[in-house]
Write a protein that holds these residues in place. Structure first.
Motif, short mmCIF file in Angstrom:
data_model
loop_
_atom_site.label_atom_id
_atom_site.label_comp_id
_atom_site.label_asym_id
_atom_site.label_seq_id
_atom_site.Cartn_x
_atom_site.Cartn_y
_atom_site.Cartn_z
N VAL A 608 -8.65 30.75 -33.10
CA VAL A 608 -7.81 31.32 -34.23
C VAL A 608 -8.01 31.52 -35.86
O VAL A 608 -7.51 30.30 -36.35
CB VAL A 608 -6.41 31.52 -33.85
N THR A 609 -9.11 31.32 -36.87
CA THR A 609 -9.46 30.99 -37.78
C THR A 609 -9.06 32.05 -39.14
O THR A 609 -8.59 31.44 -39.99
CB THR A 609 -10.73 30.57 -38.19
N GLY A 610 -8.33 32.93 -38.95
CA GLY A 610 -7.96 33.78 -39.24
C GLY A 610 -5.94 34.25 -38.78
O GLY A 610 -6.28 33.22 -38.05
N PHE A 611 -5.90 34.95 -39.83
CA PHE A 611 -4.64 34.62 -39.91
C PHE A 611 -3.21 33.28 -39.69
O PHE A 611 -2.16 33.15 -38.61
CB PHE A 611 -3.77 35.18 -37.95
N GLY A 612 -4.40 32.52 -40.37
CA GLY A 612 -3.83 31.45 -40.81
C GLY A 612 -3.55 29.82 -39.97
O GLY A 612 -3.26 29.20 -39.49
N GLY A 613 -4.59 30.53 -38.70
CA GLY A 613 -4.44 30.40 -37.67
C GLY A 613 -3.64 30.01 -36.52
O GLY A 613 -3.41 29.80 -35.28
N ASN A 614 -2.48 30.99 -36.71
CA ASN A 614 -1.42 31.43 -35.66
C ASN A 614 -0.88 32.72 -36.03
O ASN A 614 -0.31 32.75 -37.62
CB ASN A 614 -0.31 30.07 -35.50
N THR A 615 -0.91 33.12 -35.35
CA THR A 615 -0.44 34.16 -35.32
C THR A 615 1.63 34.52 -35.57
O THR A 615 1.97 35.65 -36.30
CB THR A 615 -0.72 35.40 -34.50
N CYS A 616 2.11 33.81 -34.15
CA CYS A 616 3.41 34.21 -35.21
C CYS A 616 3.69 33.80 -36.25
O CYS A 616 4.79 34.37 -36.54
CB CYS A 616 3.74 33.39 -33.92
N GLN A 617 3.33 32.24 -36.83
CA GLN A 617 4.20 31.68 -38.09
C GLN A 617 3.15 33.43 -38.87
O GLN A 617 4.01 33.26 -39.79
CB GLN A 617 2.91 30.75 -38.31
N TYR A 618 2.16 33.75 -38.91
CA TYR A 618 1.62 34.67 -39.63
C TYR A 618 2.62 35.85 -40.46
O TYR A 618 3.26 36.33 -41.08
CB TYR A 618 0.54 34.84 -39.38
N LEU A 619 2.91 36.06 -39.36
CA LEU A 619 3.93 37.60 -39.00
C LEU A 619 5.62 37.30 -38.97
O LEU A 619 6.11 37.90 -39.06
CB LEU A 619 3.98 38.13 -37.84
N GLY A 620 5.75 35.56 -38.61
CA GLY A 620 7.16 35.60 -39.27
C GLY A 620 7.98 35.68 -37.12
O GLY A 620 9.16 35.61 -37.76
N VAL A 621 7.63 35.37 -36.48
CA VAL A 621 8.00 36.19 -35.14
C VAL A 621 8.13 34.57 -34.54
O VAL A 621 7.38 33.55 -34.22
CB VAL A 621 7.37 37.04 -34.59
N THR A 622 9.43 34.12 -33.49
CA THR A 622 9.21 32.87 -32.48
C THR A 622 8.14 33.37 -31.29
O THR A 622 8.32 34.41 -30.33
CB THR A 622 10.64 32.57 -32.08
N PRO A 623 7.24 32.56 -30.96
CA PRO A 623 6.53 32.53 -29.94
C PRO A 623 7.55 32.44 -28.35
O PRO A 623 8.98 31.86 -28.23
CB PRO A 623 5.57 32.10 -29.94
N ALA A 624 7.00 33.78 -27.88
CA ALA A 624 7.50 34.03 -27.32
C ALA A 624 7.90 32.84 -25.74
O ALA A 624 8.14 32.32 -25.19
CB ALA A 624 6.56 35.29 -26.18
N ASN A 625 6.30 32.05 -25.85
CA ASN A 625 7.24 30.46 -24.71
C ASN A 625 7.59 29.63 -25.26
O ASN A 625 7.94 28.82 -24.66
CB ASN A 625 5.09 30.33 -24.88
N SER A 626 8.29 29.74 -26.69
CA SER A 626 9.42 28.89 -27.33
C SER A 626 10.91 29.83 -26.78
O SER A 626 11.83 29.03 -26.96
CB SER A 626 9.02 28.83 -28.43
N HIS A 627 10.55 30.54 -26.41
CA HIS A 627 12.29 31.48 -26.94
C HIS A 627 12.45 31.21 -24.84
O HIS A 627 14.18 31.10 -25.02
CB HIS A 627 11.40 33.42 -26.35
N GLY A 628 12.42 31.30 -24.10
CA GLY A 628 12.86 31.22 -22.71
C GLY A 628 13.58 32.03 -21.99
O GLY A 628 12.50 33.28 -21.88
N LYS A 629 13.72 31.99 -20.98
CA LYS A 629 14.38 33.30 -20.00
C LYS A 629 15.11 34.38 -21.25
O LYS A 629 16.19 34.31 -21.61
CB LYS A 629 15.11 32.91 -18.81
N ASN A 630 14.94 35.85 -20.74
CA ASN A 630 15.59 36.43 -21.22
C ASN A 630 16.81 36.62 -20.38
O ASN A 630 17.22 36.68 -19.04
CB ASN A 630 15.01 37.88 -21.51
N HIS A 631 18.03 37.65 -20.83
CA HIS A 631 18.77 37.09 -20.17
C HIS A 631 19.39 39.19 -20.48
O HIS A 631 18.72 39.65 -20.66
CB HIS A 631 20.46 36.74 -21.08
#
Length: 756
Positions: A608-631
């Protein structure tokens, strides 16, 4: 209820469809056996039956088994796709780090997007049949030009739709425009061998078909009573807009090519113009109604897609149902959504749980996110207070009225006597009859340790004990307060309480989604003003400044920089399209599980060379893989139960505490809402509980899952196909070499041993 055209096949058409079919589909040259092209395509009725069968097979279904072999499209239920989002809890097969997917697991029907052994109804078997119809109409038809074009337009749309359902997962798949056997690579002369083209070639092909369909189809069908549900020119252009938005998204557009976003913008703008011409639009736009605080008008569009004002139609691409019981001609086609979401004390089912994460996500009443509002303080215990009006039509929670048409207690008493049904002991005053039904879904405990445990659940009020959910999914519910002529038949043939015979439509694509597609493309092309205007149109039918002085002129929205505007559109999609099967695709195409970080470890071209190389950082959201399980939320009584012998006793009622008057959404007032909040604060506490207690499972979406590999049967039956990078290649050994991101045909790896 009126029968819909897609629910049945006439006797003549049915005979044409089944005559001459054998188990060896690949040896057949025509689905209609001994009948000639002239017999089928020179008669409008038989030719239309041929086209109508494609609707039956290919429209997305609200239930499994609606069609013979439907495209794998999520429609809002708790499937693996949606359980990978914030909408449902648990660990999906996509996220299960303890059991990774491979080409043998993908061979399961629910993952197999290209090939199944039941060849006639495999994806390419369906494409073969559509190609046959296109060829027959173009070469063997003497129908009037307008009749021929209407049928051809529908066939071109269906072929594009079928290809889209595969390309969105796999990237490039074989493009077959002629009538030939379906991906059969064992022919003696090699004439039926196909390779995987670039994804771009597939995108271009799909768009070409959709352009043809748009030119041939009407903007609005005449005789709406018989043609309602058929695709239109606007449907074709709307799908083209969705396809090009996918192509512009980071999943395929790793470098953030501006030309792709521009193409998506132009396509969706054209789609909106054509839909407007055909009488489609946002039902109740600018008209929240007298009950604006609970989005009553918005809730009606899922039952009557025009809304009761009848101004415009929301349903751009729709699957129709009826409420017929078992018919001799198999014309019954029921929507099971209402049955799935209703609590068991009303339906005998179990309902669907909303997660803590999505409940906490919805905006406040001024349109601002919880914690960002300067007017409303968010209380996680009384989470229902002062929320976006759509909140109340998306979720059901303790103390809210959820009416239906049916006399549950009378029916159960009459048919079951003193028996327990369904797992409900009839008690004095409960279950309520439908017109009085109130959801009291809180829990209680006899053990203080379990009371606060993240993995323990207590007994539930009002005979809901073994369903163990506090907040239910209410989206798209046929509430009699919204609709005084329900689309369901409340009792089934055995006299059981059930909503399963429902004729509610399912909108795969509605005008609001097309507007959101346009808004996203506008934001990505630095047209923030246009994106903001589109979002304001959507919120205008649920936000009412006349009744809420805290709502500003932009309904809580802003016009920020490019990334902020895109993020704002994606957030609005989470709210407006919740439980409609769209969120997982948004997360895939924006790579929101990990931001796309490390994709170059699979292939250098995938970085990923666009979107700052990280779409989550670009959009200001937490990556789902870092979130853990839903409740899931559990509201429980702060008092412990003391009746050990009868541990089902509600300690709140046992203490003589009266429940407050139910929250009636049609008469929702600040005073009534506060009364319910006072009951919560005095008697209930909130905990966020895990439904999956397996500590070995850590939700992790693998890097190679963004593109689905080919399953075993696809590679076995079409050995020339090269497997996707990141997946094992059964036919050629080792890792796959097909690159879905590559746009240069010369760089696509093919198997020369199978070349013509």
């Amino acid at each position: 209820m009126k029968k819909i055209f897609i629910s049945t096949i006439t006797v003549i058409g049915y005979c044409l469809l089944i005559t001459g079919c054998s188990d060896e589909f690949l040896e057949e040259k025509k689905l209609y056996g001994k009948y000639s092209e002239a017999t089928v395509y020179n008669n409008y009725e038989t030719a239309q039956n041929r086209i109508d069968n494609f609707y039956y097979q290919l429209l997305p279904g609200q239930n499994e088994g609606d069609g013979i072999y439907q495209p794998i499209i999520s429609t809002g239920g708790a499937d693996d796709d949606n359980c990978s989002t914030e909408e449902y809890s648990g660990v999906s097969a996509w996220e299960d780090n303890t059991s990774l997917l491979d080409y043998m697991v993908l061979n399961d029907k629910k993952w197999d997007h290209i090939y199944v052994e039941f060849k006639e109804n495999s994806p390419y078997g369906q494409i073969r049949n559509i190609n046959d119809a296109i060829y027959g109409l173009e070469n063997h038809s003497t129908l009037k030009e307008n009749e021929r074009n209407e049928l051809l337009g529908q066939a071109y749309f269906m072929r594009a739709w079928r290809y889209y359902t595969m390309v969105r997962w796999h990237g490039g798949v074989p493009i077959i425009k002629e009538v030939e056997d379906a991906l059969f690579s064992h022919s003696k002369d090699g004439s039926l061998i196909h390779h995987r083209p670039t994804t771009k070639e597939c995108i271009d092909f799909i768009c070409e078909d959709l352009d043809k369909a748009a030119q041939m189809l009407p903007a609005k069908w005449e005789r709406q009573g018989t043609n309602w549900g058929r695709v239109t020119a606007g449907t074709a252009l709307a799908l083209k807009g969705r396809v090009l938005l996918l192509w512009a998204s980071p999943l395929f557009n790793r470098a953030d090519d501006a030309a792709r976003w521009q193409a998506a913008y132009e396509a969706n703008k054209a789609a909106l113009a054509k839909l407007d011409e055909g009488g489609f639009g946002l039902a109740y736009e600018g008209n929240p109604g007298a009950t604006a605080t609970s989005a009553a008008n918005w809730g009606k569009i899922f039952l009557n897609t025009q809304g009761t004002d009848g101004t415009v139609n929301e349903a751009v691409f729709v699957t129709l149902y009826n409420n017929l019981s078992k018919q001799e001609d198999n014309s019954e086609k029921n929507n099971g959504w209402e049955q799935r979401i209703r609590p068991k004390t009303a339906s005998g089912g179990g309902g669907l749980s909303a997660t803590s994460e999505i409940v906490d996500l919805f905006p406040m009443a001024d349109g601002k996110k919880p914690g960002a509002s300067e007017v409303y303080t968010y209380d996680r215990r009384t989470f229902f207070q002062n929320r976006d009006p759509r909140f109340y039509r998306t979720f059901a929670f303790p103390g809210v009225k959820w009416a239906y048409e049916g006399n549950t207690k009378d029916l159960l008493t009459a048919t079951k006597g003193d028996l327990v049904y369904p797992n409900i002991t009839l008690k004095d005053g409960y279950p309520y009859n439908g017109s009085d039904y109130v959801l009291w879904s809180y829990a209680w405990y006899a053990d203080g340790t379990k009371q606060t445990s993240e993995t323990s659940s207590g007994w539930y009020a009002d005979a809901l004990a073994d369903t163990r959910r506090t907040v239910y999914v209410r989206k798209r519910s046929d509430d009699t307060q919204l609709n005084n002529s329900p689309l369901y038949v409340y009792t089934d043939n055995n006299g059981n309480c059930s909503f399963s015979q429902s004729g509610a439509p399912y909108m795969e694509m509605r005008y609001a989604e097309v507007l959101l597609n346009f808004a996203e493309a506008a934001a990505a092309t630095d047209r923030g003003d246009e994106a903001l205007t589109a979002l304001k149109r959507i919120r205008s039918r649920v936000y009412d400044p006349a009744t809420n002085a805290n709502i500003d002129a932009n309904y809580g929205l802003v016009n920020g920089n490019r990334a902020q505007n895109i993020a704002q559109v994606l957030y609005e999609r989470q709210i407006e399209l919740a439980y409609e099967g769209k969120r997982f695709e948004d997360m895939r195409r924006w790579m929101l599980f990990d931001g796309g970080v490390g994709q170059e470890t699979l292939s250098p071209t995938w970085k990923v060379t666009g979107f700052g190389g990280n779409t989550c950082q670009y959009l200001g959201v937490t990556p789902a893989n870092s979130h853990g399980k839903n409740h899931i939320i559990e509201l429980y009584a702060t008092q412990l139960a003391t009746d050990a012998e009868n541990n089902g006793a509600d300690p709140i009622l046992a203490a003589g505490v009266d429940r407050p008057a139910p929250l009636n959404l049609m008469q929702r007032t600040e005073a009534a809402e506060q009364q319910l909040a006072d009951f919560y604060n005095a008697n209930l506490e909130r905990k966020d509980r895990l439904e999956d207690n397996n500590t070995d499972k850590v939700p992790t979406f693998q890097k190679n899952y963004y593109f689905l590999g080919l399953c075993y049967s696809a590679m076995y039956n079409a050995a020339a196909l090269v497997q996707t990078i990141g997946w094992e290649d059964y036919s050629h050994g080792g890792d796959g070499k097909y690159d879905p991101v590559e746009t240069d045909p010369a760089k696509i790896v093919v198997d020369t041993n199978y070349s013509k």
